[in-house]
Write a protein that holds these residues in place. Structure first.
Motif, PDB file in Angstrom:
ATOM      1  N   ARG A 137      -5.953  13.516   1.147  1.00 33.83           N
ATOM      2  CA  ARG A 137      -5.563  13.946   2.499  1.00 33.83           C
ATOM      3  C   ARG A 137      -6.065  12.962   3.554  1.00 33.83           C
ATOM      4  N   SER A 138      -7.300  12.473   3.392  1.00 34.82           N
ATOM      5  CA  SER A 138      -7.830  11.475   4.340  1.00 34.82           C
ATOM      6  C   SER A 138      -6.931  10.246   4.351  1.00 34.82           C
ATOM      7  N   SER A 139      -6.512   9.820   3.164  1.00 39.00           N
ATOM      8  CA  SER A 139      -5.648   8.633   3.068  1.00 39.00           C
ATOM      9  C   SER A 139      -4.288   8.918   3.696  1.00 39.00           C
ATOM     10  N   LEU A 140      -3.806  10.118   3.431  1.00 36.17           N
ATOM     11  CA  LEU A 140      -2.473  10.495   3.942  1.00 36.17           C
ATOM     12  C   LEU A 140      -2.435  10.433   5.474  1.00 36.17           C
ATOM     13  N   VAL A 141      -3.495  10.965   6.095  1.00 34.45           N
ATOM     14  CA  VAL A 141      -3.565  10.937   7.563  1.00 34.45           C
ATOM     15  C   VAL A 141      -3.683   9.480   8.052  1.00 34.45           C
ATOM     16  N   ALA A 142      -4.370   8.646   7.261  1.00 39.11           N
ATOM     17  CA  ALA A 142      -4.607   7.257   7.690  1.00 39.11           C
ATOM     18  C   ALA A 142      -3.360   6.386   7.558  1.00 39.11           C
ATOM     19  N   ILE A 143      -2.479   6.726   6.612  1.00 40.70           N
ATOM     20  CA  ILE A 143      -1.399   5.792   6.248  1.00 40.70           C
ATOM     21  C   ILE A 143      -0.526   5.325   7.423  1.00 40.70           C
ATOM     22  N   PRO A 144       0.021   6.215   8.277  1.00 44.36           N
ATOM     23  CA  PRO A 144       0.953   5.699   9.301  1.00 44.36           C
ATOM     24  C   PRO A 144       0.324   4.652  10.221  1.00 44.36           C
ATOM     25  N   ALA A 145      -0.857   4.975  10.793  1.00 41.72           N
ATOM     26  CA  ALA A 145      -1.466   4.021  11.734  1.00 41.72           C
ATOM     27  C   ALA A 145      -1.986   2.785  11.001  1.00 41.72           C
ATOM     28  N   ALA A 146      -2.541   2.976   9.788  1.00 37.80           N
ATOM     29  CA  ALA A 146      -3.048   1.813   9.042  1.00 37.80           C
ATOM     30  C   ALA A 146      -1.896   0.890   8.652  1.00 37.80           C
ATOM     31  N   ALA A 147      -0.746   1.485   8.306  1.00 36.00           N
ATOM     32  CA  ALA A 147       0.424   0.654   7.965  1.00 36.00           C
ATOM     33  C   ALA A 147       0.899  -0.111   9.201  1.00 36.00           C
ATOM     34  N   LEU A 148       0.836   0.544  10.367  1.00 35.57           N
ATOM     35  CA  LEU A 148       1.231  -0.146  11.607  1.00 35.57           C
ATOM     36  C   LEU A 148       0.315  -1.357  11.857  1.00 35.57           C
ATOM     37  N   LEU A 149      -1.004  -1.161  11.673  1.00 38.68           N
ATOM     38  CA  LEU A 149      -1.928  -2.281  11.888  1.00 38.68           C
ATOM     39  C   LEU A 149      -1.687  -3.392  10.854  1.00 38.68           C
ATOM     40  N   THR A 150      -1.299  -2.998   9.641  1.00 34.80           N
ATOM     41  CA  THR A 150      -1.007  -4.007   8.613  1.00 34.80           C
ATOM     42  C   THR A 150       0.251  -4.797   8.978  1.00 34.80           C
ATOM     43  N   LEU A 151       1.256  -4.097   9.488  1.00 44.62           N
ATOM     44  CA  LEU A 151       2.485  -4.778   9.937  1.00 44.62           C
ATOM     45  C   LEU A 151       2.158  -5.770  11.051  1.00 44.62           C
ATOM     46  N   PHE A 152       1.289  -5.328  11.974  1.00 39.22           N
ATOM     47  CA  PHE A 152       0.903  -6.193  13.083  1.00 39.22           C
ATOM     48  C   PHE A 152       0.134  -7.415  12.558  1.00 39.22           C
ATOM     49  N   ALA A 153      -0.745  -7.180  11.583  1.00 44.29           N
ATOM     50  CA  ALA A 153      -1.504  -8.297  11.005  1.00 44.29           C
ATOM     51  C   ALA A 153      -0.558  -9.315  10.370  1.00 44.29           C
ATOM     52  N   ALA A 154       0.491  -8.812   9.716  1.00 49.22           N
ATOM     53  CA  ALA A 154       1.448  -9.728   9.071  1.00 49.22           C
ATOM     54  C   ALA A 154       2.252 -10.513  10.108  1.00 49.22           C
ATOM     55  N   ARG A 155       2.384  -9.953  11.316  1.00 43.31           N
ATOM     56  CA  ARG A 155       3.099 -10.665  12.399  1.00 43.31           C
ATOM     57  C   ARG A 155       2.193 -11.677  13.106  1.00 43.31           C
ATOM     58  N   GLY A 156       0.872 -11.415  13.065  1.00 42.78           N
ATOM     59  CA  GLY A 156      -0.065 -12.241  13.816  1.00 42.78           C
ATOM     60  C   GLY A 156      -0.562 -13.442  13.041  1.00 42.78           C
ATOM     61  N   PHE A 157      -1.804 -13.828  13.314  1.00 47.38           N
ATOM     62  CA  PHE A 157      -2.364 -15.010  12.650  1.00 47.38           C
ATOM     63  C   PHE A 157      -3.840 -14.751  12.331  1.00 47.38           C
ATOM     64  N   PRO A 158      -4.115 -13.783  11.422  1.00 43.18           N
ATOM     65  CA  PRO A 158      -5.516 -13.502  11.101  1.00 43.18           C
ATOM     66  C   PRO A 158      -6.123 -14.628  10.267  1.00 43.18           C
ATOM     67  N   HIS A 159      -7.374 -14.941  10.536  1.00 40.89           N
ATOM     68  CA  HIS A 159      -8.029 -16.017   9.771  1.00 40.89           C
ATOM     69  C   HIS A 159      -8.415 -15.530   8.378  1.00 40.89           C
ATOM     70  N   ARG A 160      -8.937 -14.323   8.275  1.00 43.53           N
ATOM     71  CA  ARG A 160      -9.266 -13.725   6.967  1.00 43.53           C
ATOM     72  C   ARG A 160      -8.461 -12.434   6.873  1.00 43.53           C
ATOM     73  N   PRO A 161      -7.192 -12.509   6.446  1.00 41.33           N
ATOM     74  CA  PRO A 161      -6.317 -11.325   6.490  1.00 41.33           C
ATOM     75  C   PRO A 161      -6.840 -10.143   5.688  1.00 41.33           C
TER      76      PRO A 161
END
Lengths: 225, 190
Positions: A137-161
Motif C-alpha cells: 500500500r505504501s508503494s501504491l500511494v507512492a507510485i504516481p508521484a514517484a513515476a512523475l519524478l522519474t519521468l522528469f529525471a529522464a527529461r532532465g540531466f541528472p549527474h547520478r540518475p
C-alpha cells in the motif's frame, strides 16, 4: 585554442536543432505534490482511519514517526527535483539534510515503539501477510508521484540518475507510509515499525529498482529519438 | 569588488541570452557562447587538474556535457550555477575515468618486447550483413569512429589517437554514427 577544440565547437554548432526546455522545477514540484496528496487522500478515504487516529489524539511516538516520514518525504522529493537539473546545489543539500533529519526521527519513533514491548504491549511477529499488504500500500500511494519524478529525471540531466530516482522513490514511499500508518488496525509493534515507520527502507528499495528500470527505458528511448 | 560582481553578472546575462538563442536553434549564437566559455572553462579545469596536458581533453568533455544538457537550462534562472555544476561534474567524471585508466595501464617497462598489434590484428566483433551495409553507408569520419570503438573495441583515447582527432571530437562522430545507424536499421525493419 587547439585545433581539435575548435573543430569540436564547429561540429557541435553545425546543424544545431532547437530543443524543448525542461519544465520549471516549481511546476513539477506543484504537480508532484498535488498528485501525492490526491493519492493519499483517496487511500485514506478507501481504507478509513484506524482507532488510534480517529480521535486525532495519538501518542507522541506516532507524531515523532509521522514527522520523520514527512521530513524524509519532503527532503527526498526536493533532492530528486534539485538533482534532475544542474545548478540547484542548495536545494539538493537542503533535501538531503531533511532526509537525514527525517531518518533520525523515524529511528527515534521506532525506538519509542520498540521500548513499549518491555512495558507489555504485543510485539507480534516480525513478518506477516499483513506486512506485505501495508508495504504494498505504501508503494501504491507512492507510485504516481514517484513515476512523475522519474519521468522528469529522464527529461532532465541528472549527474547520478540512480541517486536522483532513489531520492524521489524513497521519499514518496515515506509519504505513502503515512496513510498506511493512519489506517492499518494492527497493534503489533514489530508490524508498525517494520511495515509502517521503516517502509522507505523496505518497500522503497523494491520500488526504486522498478523505477530505475523505467528511467533506463525512457532514457534509452530519448537518446534514440 | 562590486564592479567585478556587476561584470560577472553582465557576462552571465549575455551567456544566458546566447544559450536561449542556441536552444531555439541559433547556431552562430551557440558557437559564440561555446567560444566565450573556453577561457573560463580552461581556467576552471586547470585549477582542478593542475596538469596542462589534460586540460584540453577535459574542456572538450565539459563542452560535450554542456551540449547534451542544453535543454535543461531555463533562461529565467541564473546561468552561472547551471554552467559550473555541469563543469564540475564533467571534471569529476574525467578525473575518475583517468584514475581508472591509470590503474589498468601497465608500466612501460613491462611492455618491452611486445609489438603493438595493428587495428586489423585486434579482436573484432562479427557484424550482421544488415549492420555491415548500414555501417558502409555512414560518412567516412563517423564510420571510422564507430569501427574503431565498437568493431575493434578500442578505448576512446586509443581510437582518438588512431583517428588523429581529440577524444571529444571522436565521441561526437561516434554518437552521430550510432544515431544514423539506428535510423538506417529501423528503416530496414519490416
Amino acid at each position: 585554442m587547439s585545433r581539435s577544440t575548435d573543430s569540436l565547437i564547429r561540429e557541435l554548432s553545425r546543424g544545431l536543432q532547437p530543443v524543448r526546455r525542461v519544465p520549471p522545477l516549481h511546476r513539477v514540484a506543484a504537480l508532484a505534490a498535488a498528485l501525492a496528496l490526491a493519492t493519499a487522500a483517496i487511500a485514506l478515504v478507501t481504507w478509513g482511519l484506524n482507532e488510534t487516529f480517529r480521535g486525532l489524539n495519538p501518542e507522541p511516538r506516532y507524531w515523532v514517526a509521522i514527522a520523520g516520514l514527512l521530513s524524509f518525504a519532503a527532503g527526498g522529493a526536493a533532492a530528486a527535483l534539485g538533482s534532475t537539473v544542474p545548478g540547484n546545489d542548495p536545494l539538493i543539500r537542503g533535501g538531503v539534510a531533511a532526509m537525514v533529519a527525517g531518518a533520525m526521527l523515524t529511528l527515534l519513533g521506532s525506538a519509542l515503539f520498540l521500548a513499549r514491548i518491555s512495558a507489555g504491549e504485543p510485539a507480534g511477529s516480525f513478518w506477516s501477510a499483513l506486512s506485505l499488504v501495508c508495504l504494498g500500500r505504501s508503494s501504491l500511494v507512492a507510485i504516481p508521484a514517484a513515476a512523475l519524478l522519474t519521468l522528469f529525471a529522464a527529461r532532465g540531466f541528472p549527474h547520478r540518475p540512480w541517486l536522483t530516482v532513489g531520492f524521489g522513490t524513497l521519499g514518496l514511499v515515506a509519504f505513502g507510509a503515512l496513510p498506511v500508518t493512519m489506517s492499518c488496525g494492527s497493534e503489533s509493534i514489530f508490524h508498525i515499525v517494520f511495515a509502517h515507520v521503516l517502509a522507505p527502507a523496505t518497500a522503497g528499495l523494491g520500488l526504486w529498482a522498478v523505477l530505475w528500470l523505467l528511467y533506463a527505458l525512457l532514457r534509452s528511448r530519448r537518446e534514440q529519438s | 569588488m562590486s564592479e567585478e560582481r556587476d561584470e560577472r553578472r553582465a557576462r552571465e546575462g549575455r551567456w544566458s541570452e546566447l544559450m536561449a538563442a542556441g536552444q531555439d536553434g541559433d547556431a552562430p549564437a551557440y558557437e559564440q557562447l561555446l567560444r566565450e566559455l573556453l577561457i573560463p572553462l580552461r581556467a576552471f579545469a586547470m585549477s582542478r587538474l593542475g596538469d596542462p596536458a589534460s586540460v584540453d581533453d577535459v574542456v572538450q568533455n565539459v563542452l560535450l556535457s554542456i551540449h547534451r544538457a542544453r535543454h535543461s537550462y531555463r533562461p529565467e534562472r541564473p546561468f552561472g550555477p547551471w554552467l559550473w555544476t555541469i563543469a564540475r561534474n564533467a571534471v569529476t567524471d574525467s578525473l575518475r575515468a583517468r584514475s581508472t585508466r591509470l590503474r589498468r595501464e601497465l608500466p612501460i617497462d613491462e611492455l618491452e618486447g611486445i609489438d603493438e598489434p595493428s587495428v586489423e590484428q585486434q579482436p573484432q566483433l562479427a557484424l550482421s550483413p544488415a549492420l555491415r551495409a548500414a555501417l558502409d553507408g555512414l560518412p567516412p569520419a563517423q564510420r571510422q569512429a564507430v569501427e574503431l570503438m565498437h568493431v575493434h573495441q578500442l578505448s576512446v583515447a586509443e581510437a582518438a589517437e588512431r583517428a588523429g582527432v581529440s577524444p571529444g571530437a571522436l565521441k561526437v562522430r561516434a554518437h552521430r554514427g550510432y544515431k544514423a545507424l539506428r535510423v538506417a536499421l529501423a528503416d530496414e525493419k519490416p
